[in-house]
Design a protein around this motif. Sequence first.
Motif, PDB file in Angstrom:
ATOM      1  N   ALA A  77       0.828  -1.206   0.000  1.00 58.83           N
ATOM      2  CA  ALA A  77       0.000   0.000   0.000  1.00 58.83           C
ATOM      3  C   ALA A  77       0.866   1.262   0.000  1.00 58.83           C
ATOM      4  O   ALA A  77       0.525   2.250  -0.653  1.00 58.83           O
ATOM      5  N   LEU A  78       1.978   1.228   0.735  1.00 61.68           N
ATOM      6  CA  LEU A  78       2.897   2.366   0.716  1.00 61.68           C
ATOM      7  C   LEU A  78       3.442   2.583  -0.690  1.00 61.68           C
ATOM      8  O   LEU A  78       3.523   3.721  -1.164  1.00 61.68           O
ATOM      9  N   ARG A  79       3.787   1.490  -1.366  1.00 59.27           N
ATOM     10  CA  ARG A  79       4.284   1.626  -2.735  1.00 59.27           C
ATOM     11  C   ARG A  79       3.217   2.252  -3.628  1.00 59.27           C
ATOM     12  O   ARG A  79       3.507   3.149  -4.431  1.00 59.27           O
ATOM     13  N   GLY A  86       3.077  10.641  -6.947  1.00 65.33           N
ATOM     14  CA  GLY A  86       4.157  11.152  -7.779  1.00 65.33           C
ATOM     15  C   GLY A  86       5.537  11.014  -7.178  1.00 65.33           C
ATOM     16  O   GLY A  86       6.477  11.663  -7.648  1.00 65.33           O
ATOM     17  N   GLY A  87       5.686  10.180  -6.153  1.00 67.97           N
ATOM     18  CA  GLY A  87       7.007   9.961  -5.563  1.00 67.97           C
ATOM     19  C   GLY A  87       7.994   9.461  -6.608  1.00 67.97           C
ATOM     20  O   GLY A  87       7.677   8.560  -7.378  1.00 67.97           O
ATOM     21  N   GLU A  88       9.154  10.059  -6.628  1.00 65.20           N
ATOM     22  CA  GLU A  88      10.123   9.718  -7.671  1.00 65.20           C
ATOM     23  C   GLU A  88      11.289   8.879  -7.167  1.00 65.20           C
ATOM     24  O   GLU A  88      11.981   8.256  -7.960  1.00 65.20           O
ATOM     25  N   GLN A  89      11.536   8.871  -5.872  1.00 66.63           N
ATOM     26  CA  GLN A  89      12.625   8.055  -5.333  1.00 66.63           C
ATOM     27  C   GLN A  89      12.257   6.579  -5.430  1.00 66.63           C
ATOM     28  O   GLN A  89      11.116   6.198  -5.198  1.00 66.63           O
ATOM     29  N   ILE A 141       9.900   2.881  -9.314  1.00 64.50           N
ATOM     30  CA  ILE A 141      10.775   1.738  -9.055  1.00 64.50           C
ATOM     31  C   ILE A 141      10.595   1.273  -7.614  1.00 64.50           C
ATOM     32  O   ILE A 141      10.669   2.068  -6.685  1.00 64.50           O
ATOM     33  N   ALA A 142      10.347  -0.005  -7.446  1.00 64.58           N
ATOM     34  CA  ALA A 142      10.275  -0.628  -6.122  1.00 64.58           C
ATOM     35  C   ALA A 142      10.969  -1.981  -6.208  1.00 64.58           C
ATOM     36  O   ALA A 142      10.801  -2.704  -7.192  1.00 64.58           O
ATOM     37  N   SER A 143      11.752  -2.289  -5.221  1.00 60.67           N
ATOM     38  CA  SER A 143      12.509  -3.547  -5.207  1.00 60.67           C
ATOM     39  C   SER A 143      13.367  -3.698  -6.466  1.00 60.67           C
ATOM     40  O   SER A 143      13.547  -4.795  -6.985  1.00 60.67           O
ATOM     41  N   GLY A 144      13.834  -2.558  -6.971  1.00 63.41           N
ATOM     42  CA  GLY A 144      14.723  -2.580  -8.128  1.00 63.41           C
ATOM     43  C   GLY A 144      14.037  -2.773  -9.462  1.00 63.41           C
ATOM     44  O   GLY A 144      14.707  -2.931 -10.483  1.00 63.41           O
TER      45      GLY A 144
END
Length: 176
Positions: A77-79, A86-89, A141-144
Amino acid sequence: MQRMQRPDPSEQAAYYDTYIRLVPAGDIVQTLSRQHDDTQALLRGLSDAQACWRPAPAEWSVKQVVGHMLDTERVFALRALWFARGGEQALPGFSQTEWMACCDFDAQPLADLLAEWAHCRASNLQLFTGFDDAAWARGGIASGNPSTVRTWVWCIAGHELHHLESLRTVYREAMG
């Protein structure tokens, strides 16, 4: 409507397709609501002793499975929220083994774990209902790996279905 569309395999790493394929077609928010009611009903009748049952010494207890599903829902859910806003990190992965080593779900009453999960799910349903079509299509990008908001919401549903099947089969002794 974007939340009605199953994520395309190009929207996430192949690993997550194993969860997404388990989810029936349709409105994912309604699916999450219905299936959580079913999961809660299955687990609600267990005693704390039953919920500490393990199929083998090195396997997780029912309570640990519930805690893991709760942790995973929060991460997914955070992802979804991060990308929707619009989180870019890039977001890190998480190791279920490392996380499980840092908590003692067996020490908590099953009723408390289920209540916490119900609150988490209700909050997430409200959040997801507020996403517009543009938010559902955003990604990062999440978990690469690249993924979309839709990926993570559908993964919540698929991950729960994956463990629900395990609870019904492998853990059936505890279920009575």
